[in-house]
Design a protein around this motif. Sequence first.
Motif, PDB file in Angstrom:
ATOM      1  N   SER A 193     -20.810  12.225  31.403  1.00 30.30           N
ATOM      2  CA  SER A 193     -21.617  13.284  32.024  1.00 30.30           C
ATOM      3  C   SER A 193     -21.074  14.665  31.713  1.00 30.30           C
ATOM      4  O   SER A 193     -21.628  15.672  32.149  1.00 30.30           O
ATOM      5  N   ASN A 194     -19.999  14.726  30.951  1.00 35.96           N
ATOM      6  CA  ASN A 194     -19.366  16.008  30.652  1.00 35.96           C
ATOM      7  C   ASN A 194     -19.535  16.395  29.186  1.00 35.96           C
ATOM      8  O   ASN A 194     -19.788  15.554  28.317  1.00 35.96           O
ATOM      9  N   ILE A 195     -19.386  17.662  28.982  1.00 41.04           N
ATOM     10  CA  ILE A 195     -19.433  18.224  27.627  1.00 41.04           C
ATOM     11  C   ILE A 195     -18.262  19.181  27.476  1.00 41.04           C
ATOM     12  O   ILE A 195     -18.011  20.025  28.350  1.00 41.04           O
ATOM     13  N   SER A 196     -17.544  19.037  26.379  1.00 45.22           N
ATOM     14  CA  SER A 196     -16.449  19.966  26.066  1.00 45.22           C
ATOM     15  C   SER A 196     -16.677  20.599  24.705  1.00 45.22           C
ATOM     16  O   SER A 196     -17.389  20.057  23.851  1.00 45.22           O
ATOM     17  N   CYS A 197     -16.052  21.739  24.531  1.00 40.73           N
ATOM     18  CA  CYS A 197     -16.215  22.476  23.275  1.00 40.73           C
ATOM     19  C   CYS A 197     -14.879  23.075  22.878  1.00 40.73           C
ATOM     20  O   CYS A 197     -14.191  23.679  23.700  1.00 40.73           O
TER      21      CYS A 197
END
Lengths: 589, 95
Positions: A193-197
Amino acid sequence: MTIAITGTTSGGNDKGTATWVSVSGNIPLANFAVGDWVIAAVAADSTIGPKGFEWSVGTGTFSDFTTVASSNKSGYVSVKICIAKIATKPSTEGYLQAVGMRSGDSKAGRGFIASGLDSSSPYDKSASSTGSSTSPSSGATATLSQADELAFGAVGTEGPRDDTRGSFTTGTSYVSGNETLEFTGTIGGSAASNISCDSAIEIVSATTAQTAAKTGITSRDWAAVVATFKGAASGTTYNQSVSGSSTATGAQVRQANKLVAGSSTATSTLVRAVSKAVAGTTTVAGALVNQIRKSLVGSTTGVGTLARRTLLILVGSTTQSGLLVRRSEKFLSGLSTLSSSLSRVQTIIQVLSGSLLVGGSLLRGVSKAVQGSTTASGFITRVLTYQKTLSGSMTTGGLLSRSVFVRLSGLITISGLVQSLRIFLLSLSGSLTLSGLLGKLSQVIQSSSLVLYSSLGRHSSVTRSGTITSEGSLTREISLFLFGLLTMSGIIRRTILKRVLGVITSLGDLISQLIKVTPAGRVPLSPICGTLVRPALPSGVLLGKIVQSPLSMSPIGGLLDQPDLSSPPILSSTLSSLSGSVFGSTILP
Amino acid sequence: MATQTFQHSSFGNGQVVVEIDVNDATWRVSRVRCINNSAHALAARVLSGGTEVWTGTAPAGQTTQWNVAGVQLGWDSVNSGIVMGNYVVQVRWPA
């Protein structure tokens, strides 16, 4: 202009409530200017947005928003690199936001401000990739367009920011650096459910293809992208009273040097260089578009393409081994050497006391007041050469299409093929020797000799006191005020002579000759050893007494065929000296 | 059975879009397509375990499709996403 980056301390994230995401921390107003570019990477669950940038506070605006590259692993994560130009600065310090995202998406962004990029279209190359592993990689871009570029790589992962971040691969072909202390991303709930950049920024100085790659991350679905942005060409460089050296290694728009006693070197593209009073050396290894130099005592060397050069008062030497499109030189007393092809060259040389050597082809050259020698040893095609007051010599070993000479007092030798040639000569006191094919030759006030060893298509002479010798065929000749000697050993198709005081000798056939206004006591047709066919002597134009008519030429060794002798005055002549034969003529006593 | 299309990447503000067609009966990727409305070609390749197994070039100004039957990508019906497995799809623009 140097590329610089600002505002890379951190990024921002949002887990599904807002339609925007911050991509930077606060950026002091003094750290950027109108015309700088905002570049950001935004990772999200979906491919929706961003649609633009905004400042968190104030009224600052952007223009030219573009998503230059994106990578999307459908259903997992997408990452985009976007760019926009700062149109107006905000009134208050704040941070950058990427707007137009989808509410409900987890998203993270990292951005910065870059100055020194191309002002209109900095984007150059990109690559993108998707996968699922511990080692995301964008793949390599194509070779960069220029050496000075900014490379920006970003990796979006479907996972929280407390994943193992890993590290960007380093090396000349990998983007690394400016990665900030913190990993940017959402956190909480399931990993998916997470997004990292994560991102890296590197200012490169070579055209090596760039890849954004990480190793050692938590195994996730990922999307990676890299984009490069061109730096602006170098700005104007002014050097005054420089006794040392001036070296430009990057692209340079304009360089102005005054009183340089040392050396000036441009190793790459130089659009325009203006130098005054240069006593040292000037070397351009790259392309040079426009070069203007005054009072150059030293040497100038151009190894690459030279589009246009203007030199004034050059005492030293000039060497051009690359392509030269146009050159203008005045008061050159040294040596000028062109060792390669010259395409569409316009060379203007005034008061040249040295020599000009052309080793390649020369399309067009204009020379004035040349006292030295001009030598073209290569192939010369479609040449238009203007030369005035040449007291030296000119030699062309290749093809010469067109030349115009004015006040030539030296020697001209054309030993190669001369096709469709048109030469104008004014006040020629030297000699001209043509051994190739000659299409058209016009001479005015020639006082010396002209030797033609081959065919002459058309020849016009005005007030010629020298001699013309043609051993080839002559198709048409028009001579006015001829004082000299004309000797033809080949076939003469048509000849028009007016006020001829000299003597014409034809050892070959003479066909359709028209003679107008011959002076008293002279007949310019003696002797004719070949065949005289249909001479036309129109009535009413012969002003003087003809002692020897064309029929009484002595001796006529050939054949006189159907002379048109309808005008009574010329019939008073005698035929006592005729030793040849007359066919079909009306001869009255 | 129907074909679902998913965007893989895009460049130049959407001038170039790379799409993947998925057969939703077999959940196999059937084709990769590049809609290239730019003045530059696009290059694509597929890696399997780091080894290049397929390459293609999409010329400028046209749409190019590749059959990728040999590239066994899958479908994750739970996440509604493509299962890459050991595969990596890379594209670059300009080529």
